[in-house]
Design a protein around this motif. Structure first.
Motif: not given
Length: 285
Positions: A93-118
């Motif tokens: 659920s959070v692997s889908i939710m977090y990148p949808v609501f909180f990730t952008c192209q200029a957000c490396p930490r958020q992108i990294g967290a999304s990948v690690v969550s998967w």
């Protein structure tokens, strides 16, 4: 007496749990370093999920490494299997939710967290598979059985509904307040069924507990069916998505509640059908 068991860390399940512990820690560390999102229940749910999974996975490792788990008054294998399944659902659920609501192209930490969550989801799914591979003839407990899994899924979907609910959505609307009452009542009774069944307390009832659960499942399915009709009718009818609606728009939360309600009525219906089949057809033979 505490006896150290290194196999808890070296066997395949132990290795998977170690990796899950590391990656859940990485996930919430990356998100925490990226900054707090004010008044976002989805952000709070994501952080809670990663911290919850990290804490309980580490606790399981410590208890198995010290052999303390053998002295606990409940079925340990049943508990660990249920936790792996629950953690898989939460991480998904959070692997889908977090990148949808909180990730952008200029957000490396958020992108990294999304990948690690998967990656975390992959490890917990692998743990769920490994813990369910029991020797032939070994009985599983309630939590790792199909009725137990469906009960956990019902409670999990209700938690996602609660995450998306806001007071402004249903205050002053009797129809929407009925839906919220359905979500709360069914969640409470689902938790009670899980506790009574997993704790093997159902035998203290003066009447067949399994038939009582069937009655509850039928009522819950009917109540959720009414919510499936009433919630979108009262919350979305004549309420188009605002043009300035962003990722955290209140209108999107109404859609999330609608979607989760539909999923839960399906799960309750399947749970009811399987319970009836199990009690009146299989066990009567």
């Amino acid at each position: 007496m505490i006896v150290v068991d290194p196999r808890a860390l070296t066997q395949p399940v132990g290795v998977v749990r170690l990796m899950a512990t590391v990656f859940t820690c990485v996930s919430f560390s990356l998100v925490a370093s990226a900054g707090h999102v004010v008044s976002s229940p989805y952000w709070a749910w994501c952080m809670f999920t990663w911290c919850f999974c990290f804490f309980f996975t580490l606790l399981i490792l410590v208890l198995e490494f010290t052999s303390v788990h053998a002295k606990l008054p409940f079925a340990w294998d049943d508990f660990t299997t249920a936790f792996a399944l629950l953690a898989s659902l939460m991480c998904l659920s959070v692997s889908i939710m977090y990148p949808v609501f909180f990730t952008c192209q200029a957000c490396p930490r958020q992108i990294g967290a999304s990948v690690v969550s998967w990656v975390c989801f992959g490890f917990y799914a692998a743990e769920a598979v490994l813990t369910r591979l029991r020797p032939s003839g070994q009985n599983s407990g309630f939590l790792s059985s199909l009725p137990g899994i469906m009960k956990m899924l019902e409670a999990f979907l209700a938690c996602l509904i609660f995450t998306s609910l806001e007071n402004s959505q249903y205050v002053g609307s009797p129809g929407l307040q009925w839906c919220v009452a359905v979500y709360c009542l069914c969640f409470i009774f689902a938790i009670l069924v899980i506790i009574l069944s997993a704790g093997r307390l159902a035998s203290f009832f003066p009447f067949p507990f399994e038939k009582l659960v069937i009655v509850y499942n039928i009522l819950a399915a009917v109540m959720y069916l009414t919510a499936t009709v009433i919630w979108p009718l009262y919350s979305l009818r004549g309420n188009k998505r605002p043009s300035n609606c962003g990722h955290l728009c209140a209108w999107d939360k109404l859609v999330v509640v609608t979607f989760m309600t539909i999923l839960n009525v399906i799960v309750y219906t399947l749970d009811t059908a399987y319970s009836i089949l199990l009690v009146f057809c299989v066990r009567s033979q």
